[in-house]
Every structure is written in structure tokens, then in C-alpha cells.
Design a protein around this motif. Structure first.
Motif, PDB file in Angstrom:
ATOM      1  N   ASP A  14      35.661 113.295  54.851  1.00  0.00           N
ATOM      2  CA  ASP A  14      35.878 114.506  55.652  1.00  0.00           C
ATOM      3  C   ASP A  14      36.535 114.161  56.983  1.00  0.00           C
ATOM      4  O   ASP A  14      37.440 114.852  57.431  1.00  0.00           O
ATOM      5  CB  ASP A  14      34.564 115.242  55.922  1.00  0.00           C
ATOM      6  CG  ASP A  14      33.992 115.899  54.682  1.00  0.00           C
ATOM      7  OD1 ASP A  14      34.751 116.119  53.718  1.00  0.00           O
ATOM      8  OD2 ASP A  14      32.782 116.190  54.685  1.00  0.00           O
ATOM      9  N   ARG A  15      36.081 113.096  57.625  1.00  0.00           N
ATOM     10  CA  ARG A  15      36.678 112.694  58.905  1.00  0.00           C
ATOM     11  C   ARG A  15      38.123 112.258  58.702  1.00  0.00           C
ATOM     12  O   ARG A  15      38.990 112.594  59.489  1.00  0.00           O
ATOM     13  CB  ARG A  15      35.857 111.572  59.547  1.00  0.00           C
ATOM     14  CG  ARG A  15      34.515 112.040  60.089  1.00  0.00           C
ATOM     15  CD  ARG A  15      33.845 111.002  60.972  1.00  0.00           C
ATOM     16  NE  ARG A  15      33.907 109.643  60.488  1.00  0.00           N
ATOM     17  CZ  ARG A  15      33.060 109.073  59.637  1.00  0.00           C
ATOM     18  NH1 ARG A  15      32.058 109.760  59.156  1.00  0.00           N
ATOM     19  NH2 ARG A  15      33.205 107.816  59.281  1.00  0.00           N
ATOM     20  N   GLN A  16      38.397 111.496  57.639  1.00  0.00           N
ATOM     21  CA  GLN A  16      39.764 111.054  57.358  1.00  0.00           C
ATOM     22  C   GLN A  16      40.662 112.250  57.075  1.00  0.00           C
ATOM     23  O   GLN A  16      41.799 112.288  57.512  1.00  0.00           O
ATOM     24  CB  GLN A  16      39.798 110.092  56.175  1.00  0.00           C
ATOM     25  CG  GLN A  16      39.272 108.727  56.512  1.00  0.00           C
ATOM     26  CD  GLN A  16      39.229 107.816  55.306  1.00  0.00           C
ATOM     27  OE1 GLN A  16      39.145 108.275  54.169  1.00  0.00           O
ATOM     28  NE2 GLN A  16      39.265 106.528  55.549  1.00  0.00           N
ATOM     29  N   ALA A  17      40.140 113.240  56.356  1.00  0.00           N
ATOM     30  CA  ALA A  17      40.942 114.429  56.064  1.00  0.00           C
ATOM     31  C   ALA A  17      41.287 115.166  57.349  1.00  0.00           C
ATOM     32  O   ALA A  17      42.406 115.664  57.510  1.00  0.00           O
ATOM     33  CB  ALA A  17      40.192 115.353  55.101  1.00  0.00           C
ATOM     34  N   LYS A  70      57.809 104.666  50.288  1.00  0.00           N
ATOM     35  CA  LYS A  70      57.501 104.620  48.855  1.00  0.00           C
ATOM     36  C   LYS A  70      56.675 105.830  48.430  1.00  0.00           C
ATOM     37  O   LYS A  70      56.757 106.271  47.288  1.00  0.00           O
ATOM     38  CB  LYS A  70      56.775 103.329  48.494  1.00  0.00           C
ATOM     39  CG  LYS A  70      57.674 102.114  48.511  1.00  0.00           C
ATOM     40  CD  LYS A  70      56.920 100.864  48.152  1.00  0.00           C
ATOM     41  CE  LYS A  70      57.822  99.647  48.215  1.00  0.00           C
ATOM     42  NZ  LYS A  70      57.090  98.395  47.949  1.00  0.00           N
ATOM     43  N   GLN A  71      55.867 106.365  49.365  1.00  0.00           N
ATOM     44  CA  GLN A  71      55.044 107.545  49.085  1.00  0.00           C
ATOM     45  C   GLN A  71      55.889 108.815  49.051  1.00  0.00           C
ATOM     46  O   GLN A  71      55.485 109.811  48.497  1.00  0.00           O
ATOM     47  CB  GLN A  71      53.941 107.703  50.144  1.00  0.00           C
ATOM     48  CG  GLN A  71      52.975 106.543  50.219  1.00  0.00           C
ATOM     49  CD  GLN A  71      52.177 106.410  48.950  1.00  0.00           C
ATOM     50  OE1 GLN A  71      51.623 107.382  48.450  1.00  0.00           O
ATOM     51  NE2 GLN A  71      52.121 105.212  48.397  1.00  0.00           N
ATOM     52  N   GLY A  72      57.038 108.778  49.701  1.00  0.00           N
ATOM     53  CA  GLY A  72      57.915 109.945  49.750  1.00  0.00           C
ATOM     54  C   GLY A  72      57.592 110.841  50.926  1.00  0.00           C
ATOM     55  O   GLY A  72      56.664 110.594  51.691  1.00  0.00           O
ATOM     56  N   GLU A  73      58.397 111.888  51.073  1.00  0.00           N
ATOM     57  CA  GLU A  73      58.183 112.840  52.159  1.00  0.00           C
ATOM     58  C   GLU A  73      56.881 113.601  51.931  1.00  0.00           C
ATOM     59  O   GLU A  73      56.435 113.764  50.804  1.00  0.00           O
ATOM     60  CB  GLU A  73      59.347 113.819  52.236  1.00  0.00           C
ATOM     61  CG  GLU A  73      60.641 113.157  52.654  1.00  0.00           C
ATOM     62  CD  GLU A  73      61.783 114.137  52.760  1.00  0.00           C
ATOM     63  OE1 GLU A  73      61.860 115.057  51.924  1.00  0.00           O
ATOM     64  OE2 GLU A  73      62.606 113.963  53.671  1.00  0.00           O
ATOM     65  N   VAL A  74      56.307 114.085  53.015  1.00  0.00           N
ATOM     66  CA  VAL A  74      55.080 114.867  52.952  1.00  0.00           C
ATOM     67  C   VAL A  74      55.483 116.339  52.960  1.00  0.00           C
ATOM     68  O   VAL A  74      56.103 116.814  53.904  1.00  0.00           O
ATOM     69  CB  VAL A  74      54.154 114.544  54.146  1.00  0.00           C
ATOM     70  CG1 VAL A  74      52.926 115.426  54.120  1.00  0.00           C
ATOM     71  CG2 VAL A  74      53.770 113.079  54.128  1.00  0.00           C
ATOM     72  N   GLU A  75      55.127 117.047  51.887  1.00  0.00           N
ATOM     73  CA  GLU A  75      55.443 118.469  51.778  1.00  0.00           C
ATOM     74  C   GLU A  75      54.186 119.295  52.029  1.00  0.00           C
ATOM     75  O   GLU A  75      53.123 118.984  51.530  1.00  0.00           O
ATOM     76  CB  GLU A  75      56.007 118.775  50.396  1.00  0.00           C
ATOM     77  CG  GLU A  75      57.309 118.034  50.126  1.00  0.00           C
ATOM     78  CD  GLU A  75      57.905 118.367  48.780  1.00  0.00           C
ATOM     79  OE1 GLU A  75      57.802 119.541  48.362  1.00  0.00           O
ATOM     80  OE2 GLU A  75      58.448 117.455  48.155  1.00  0.00           O
ATOM     81  N   LEU A  76      54.342 120.369  52.801  1.00  0.00           N
ATOM     82  CA  LEU A  76      53.199 121.174  53.230  1.00  0.00           C
ATOM     83  C   LEU A  76      53.372 122.652  52.900  1.00  0.00           C
ATOM     84  O   LEU A  76      53.305 123.493  53.771  1.00  0.00           O
ATOM     85  CB  LEU A  76      53.022 121.042  54.747  1.00  0.00           C
ATOM     86  CG  LEU A  76      52.874 119.636  55.284  1.00  0.00           C
ATOM     87  CD1 LEU A  76      52.989 119.627  56.788  1.00  0.00           C
ATOM     88  CD2 LEU A  76      51.543 119.072  54.841  1.00  0.00           C
ATOM     89  N   SER A  77      53.584 122.983  51.658  1.00  0.00           N
ATOM     90  CA  SER A  77      53.830 124.386  51.371  1.00  0.00           C
ATOM     91  C   SER A  77      52.757 125.043  50.517  1.00  0.00           C
ATOM     92  O   SER A  77      52.512 126.226  50.655  1.00  0.00           O
ATOM     93  CB  SER A  77      55.193 124.567  50.711  1.00  0.00           C
ATOM     94  OG  SER A  77      55.247 123.826  49.516  1.00  0.00           O
ATOM     95  N   ASP A  82      49.300 120.381  49.958  1.00  0.00           N
ATOM     96  CA  ASP A  82      48.482 120.019  51.106  1.00  0.00           C
ATOM     97  C   ASP A  82      47.508 118.908  50.727  1.00  0.00           C
ATOM     98  O   ASP A  82      47.286 117.979  51.495  1.00  0.00           O
ATOM     99  CB  ASP A  82      47.708 121.224  51.643  1.00  0.00           C
ATOM    100  CG  ASP A  82      48.581 122.189  52.427  1.00  0.00           C
ATOM    101  OD1 ASP A  82      49.717 121.817  52.785  1.00  0.00           O
ATOM    102  OD2 ASP A  82      48.119 123.315  52.671  1.00  0.00           O
ATOM    103  N   GLY A  83      46.946 118.970  49.528  1.00  0.00           N
ATOM    104  CA  GLY A  83      46.048 117.919  49.060  1.00  0.00           C
ATOM    105  C   GLY A  83      46.785 116.600  48.900  1.00  0.00           C
ATOM    106  O   GLY A  83      46.269 115.544  49.256  1.00  0.00           O
ATOM    107  N   GLN A  84      47.989 116.664  48.381  1.00  0.00           N
ATOM    108  CA  GLN A  84      48.809 115.460  48.244  1.00  0.00           C
ATOM    109  C   GLN A  84      49.180 114.923  49.617  1.00  0.00           C
ATOM    110  O   GLN A  84      49.200 113.713  49.835  1.00  0.00           O
ATOM    111  CB  GLN A  84      50.068 115.758  47.439  1.00  0.00           C
ATOM    112  CG  GLN A  84      49.803 116.045  45.985  1.00  0.00           C
ATOM    113  CD  GLN A  84      51.050 116.503  45.241  1.00  0.00           C
ATOM    114  OE1 GLN A  84      52.120 116.655  45.823  1.00  0.00           O
ATOM    115  NE2 GLN A  84      50.912 116.730  43.951  1.00  0.00           N
TER     116      GLN A  84
END
Length: 105
Positions: A14-17, A70-77, A82-84
Motif C-alpha cells: 500500500d505504501r509503495q502504491a 525496457k518497461q516502456g512508457e507509463v500509460e494512465l488512461s 493505472d494498475g500497470q
């Protein structure tokens, strides 16, 4: 350990999230087809800022950027994205915490 509003203790996850969510919002993002998108560079910068605005060596930064790329861009839609995004940010935060600079701070 941090406490929740109900008096219980927050788990490490939870703290990391929470840190992950703040790190995602620190960096500037651009809008992709589905919504906001954060580059690996912005992801690393946001994580470093949230972990205490630490400075890392060029070597450490290179490793962090290589991993984030390597993880790729972070998408927030969407909720799924959001979980990814939280997972990707959490992984970068764990790497930041493993750097010599963070361990010695």
C-alpha cells in the motif's frame, strides 16, 4: 509503519502504491491515444524526486533509465493501465532503493 484511517497498519505494498502514484504525477506527461503517457526519463525523475530528491551517479541513472525503457512508457488512461503504471513505477522505486546513493543517504 503508517496507519490507515481506520487505525490499521498500511502494508508495504500500500505504501509503495502511494509512492508510485505520486511519482507518476510528479513527472510531466504527454497525451497519447488513450490518455496521459510518461516517458521512461520522466518516470525515473519522478521516482528519484519521490524517494527524497536524491542525486545518483551517471552509471546508476543509466541503469535506471535502461530498466525503465525496457518497461516502456507509463500509460494512465484506464484502471487496468493505472494498475500497470503502479507496477512499473513500483519496480523503478525498488531499483532506486537498491542504489548505492539511496543506501548511503
Amino acid at each position: 509503519m503508517a496507519r490507515t484511517k481506520t487505525g490499521g497498519q498500511k502494508s508495504r505494498t500500500d505504501r509503495q502504491a502511494g509512492i508510485a502514484t505520486r511519482a507518476v504525477h510528479v513527472g510531466e506527461s504527454r497525451h497519447g491515444v488513450g490518455g496521459p503517457v510518461m516517458s521512461p526519463e520522466r518516470l525515473v525523475d519522478g521516482c528519484l524526486e519521490q524517494m527524497g530528491a536524491i542525486s545518483v551517479s551517471e552509471e546508476s541513472r543509466s541503469v535506471l533509465l535502461e530498466f525503465a525503457s525496457k518497461q516502456g512508457e507509463v500509460e494512465l488512461s484506464t484502471a487496468e493501465q493505472d494498475g500497470q503504471a503502479e507496477r512499473k513505477v513500483g519496480e523503478v522505486i525498488r531499483l532506486v532503493a537498491a542504489t548505492h546513493e539511496f543506501q548511503r543517504a
